[in-house]
Design a protein around this motif. Structure first.
Motif, mmCIF file in Angstrom:
data_model
loop_
_atom_site.group_PDB
_atom_site.id
_atom_site.type_symbol
_atom_site.label_atom_id
_atom_site.label_comp_id
_atom_site.label_asym_id
_atom_site.label_seq_id
_atom_site.Cartn_x
_atom_site.Cartn_y
_atom_site.Cartn_z
ATOM 1 N N GLU B 37 0.824 -1.214 0.000
ATOM 2 C CA GLU B 37 0.000 0.000 0.000
ATOM 3 C C GLU B 37 0.858 1.263 0.000
ATOM 4 O O GLU B 37 0.526 2.260 -0.627
ATOM 5 N N ASN B 40 2.315 1.730 -3.424
ATOM 6 C CA ASN B 40 1.298 2.236 -4.353
ATOM 7 C C ASN B 40 0.895 3.674 -4.044
ATOM 8 O O ASN B 40 0.124 4.273 -4.789
ATOM 9 N N ARG B 124 -6.620 0.109 -5.021
ATOM 10 C CA ARG B 124 -5.149 -0.002 -5.063
ATOM 11 C C ARG B 124 -4.502 1.005 -5.997
ATOM 12 O O ARG B 124 -3.285 1.173 -5.981
ATOM 13 N N ASN B 125 -5.300 1.623 -6.868
ATOM 14 C CA ASN B 125 -4.740 2.573 -7.832
ATOM 15 C C ASN B 125 -4.880 3.997 -7.287
ATOM 16 O O ASN B 125 -5.992 4.478 -7.076
#
Lengths: 181, 337
Positions: B37, B40, B124-125
């Protein structure tokens, strides 16, 4: 007398055992073990792949167990034992049996995934000297290879295991040269 | 990754105090999900409070009288290989084994597995400021929802990614959490919350709280000769390794002389929480389970499913997993699965 300025330390400083030798290193605390190995210790045998745990090419041994160095902080190596592919070679620079069979059997093509496979296989053979094909596949299931496919890698692990058990196994001719037409 | 302070607390109390006093402090266990995380750019902790250096949080203890106790820092590799878990709590060893890859299971912990964040690709993006991250919209509703929820969804449609959670809920596990005001325990089933309760969170952990232990109670009739307890975890994934569940089923069943005496059925990968299936349980109770009954139980469990358009396949998949798992648990052959 010149006044000394107080400068806050930016780096973490840890001591651990790297490839059998004591090692100390200072690095920014947010660095992963992968980055510390490659950037601060110049051991570039460990490869930088997906960064998210999907490919396995950054695998190293931490206290003898395979882990993904991209998902372990460098700080987590403190006081522990790390083995990278550079630590696999035998005295006098001889290759480890696994490295030898990977080369002989063509289990490495581009080679990018090879260090991760070698170290993961090394731990498998340390705990299970005679693994079945299924056990090899299971142990290596976290490592991706996009060139050879996996058959040659499994064969290389099996042959290295036989060599490490002291058996005089040889690679079958068709494994190297293909079936005779 | 952005830089952060790394803190090794001297005690659990110090860990929870630090976590509750610093709003940008995050707990790190194995770190597999957390570092992902952070890489990202979804979260940017100012401080990481490390639990790995605390002693006595990675135990696995089993006794016939007390059942099974697992410290939150026990690794998934340790859980899948533990002989007592393999023998008495098959569903849990199978679930732990099904997680990710051997390298990840050597590091990932039970506590982390239960508290991992959703895998939804909009979440997640970092380019999508979705409802799960405090935005206004769950992009999966009108977007690519192949992996999203068919049950319990709304206003966000994530699925809970844990494999161990459905397995443990099927075993009737309790979870203990510790915080600045002490410890509390609850059924693991009640630990997870639906997005209607809070779209930003998946569980009841409050500020400063961390999971410390999971307890599986002993089976009440252990030792009786005519009764048997069996459990199984089935998981469908796209890749042979590494992958999260498209759908999974955890079933734990006690039979007596071939009759189902008690059963818990829990689905994974289909809802924002591990999804208990009381319809399936009711269908099976007190009966001898055959193929028709198991199929009926599976179908009944999915009657309320609302697919989003690209995840219809999960309905039949989950129903079939329930059917297969029920049949495996009730099979008359004594071979362990």
């Amino acid at each position: 007398m010149k006044q000394r300025r107080k400068i806050r330390k930016q780096k973490a400083h840890i001591a651990f055992v790297l490839n059998g030798e004591p090692c100390e290193v200072a690095f920014a605390p947010h660095k992963t073990l992968l980055e510390v190995l490659r950037e601060d210790l110049n051991l570039t045998g460990t490869k930088h792949g997906c960064e998210l745990g999907e490919c396995g090419t950054c695998a190293v041994l931490l206290d003898g167990k395979p882990v993904l160095s991209c998902l372990v902080l460098g700080l987590d190596a403190e006081g522990r034992e790390v083995t990278t592919v550079e630590g696999m070679q035998l005295p006098e620079g001889r290759l480890h049996p696994l490295q030898e069979t990977f080369a002989d059997l063509g289990a490495a093509q581009c080679g990018y995934c090879t260090p991760g496979f070698l170290l993961t296989a090394l731990e498998l053979l340390a705990k299970n000297p005679k693994p079945t094909r299924e056990e090899i596949a299971q142990a290596l299931s976290g490592n991706l290879c996009r060139c050879t496919g996996y058959i040659k890698i499994y064969e290389a692990v099996e042959l290295a295991a036989a060599h490490m058990r002291g058996e005089k196994a040889e690679v079958a001719e068709e494994v190297v040269y293909g079936l005779k037409s | 990754m952005r830089n952060f302070q790394h803190f090794n607390p001297a005690s659990l109390a110090q860990a929870t105090t630090t976590l509750s006093s610093k709003p940008d402090a995050w707990v790190i266990a194995g770190g597999i999900d957390l570092l992902g995380e952070m890489k990202n750019g979804i979260i940017q902790p100012g401080t990481l409070v490390n639990l790995k250096t605390l002693p006595n949080l990675d135990y696995i203890k089993f006794s016939e009288s007390d059942g099974l106790r697992i410290g939150a820092m026990a690794t998934l590799a340790k859980i899948e290989a533990h002989p007592d878990i393999r023998k008495h709590f098959t569903v849990l060893s199978q679930a732990a084994h099904s997680v990710a890859t051997p390298q990840i299971r050597n590091v990932g912990t039970l506590g982390g597995n239960l508290c991992q964040r959703p895998r939804c690709w909009y979440y997640r993006n970092p380019a999508f400021h979705c409802l799960k991250k405090g935005g206004k919209e769950c992009f999966s509703v009108s977007g690519e929802n192949k992996y999203n929820a068919i049950l319990g969804g709304g206003p966000v449609f994530i699925v809970h990614p844990s494999d161990c959670a459905p397995a443990l809920i099927s075993l009737g596990a309790e979870v203990t959490v510790a915080g600045p005001r002490g410890k509390r325990s609850m059924p693991l089933e009640k630990f997870f919350i639906l997005p209607t309760e809070n779209p930003l969170r998946e569980n009841r952990l409050q500020a400063g709280e961390v999971v410390t232990e999971v307890h599986v109670p002993p089976f009440h009739d252990a030792g009786s000769s005519s009764s048997a307890h069996r459990s199984v975890y089935l998981k469908v994934k796209e890749r042979g390794a590494w992958d999260f569940a498209l759908a999974s089923a955890a079933v734990s069943m006690e039979t007596n002389a071939g009759m189902c005496r008690s059963v818990r059925v829990v689905l994974g990968g289909v809802a924002p929480i591990p999804w208990r299936c009381p319809q399936a349980e009711k269908t099976c109770m007190g009966k001898q389970i055959d193929e028709a009954l198991a199929a009926e139980a599976g179908k009944a469990s999915l009657a309320q499913a609302v697919p989003l358009g690209k995840n219809d396949y999960k309905v039949e998949m989950a129903a079939n997993l329930i059917k297969r798992a029920l049949l495996m648990c009730s099979a008359s052959s004594a071979s362990p699965r």
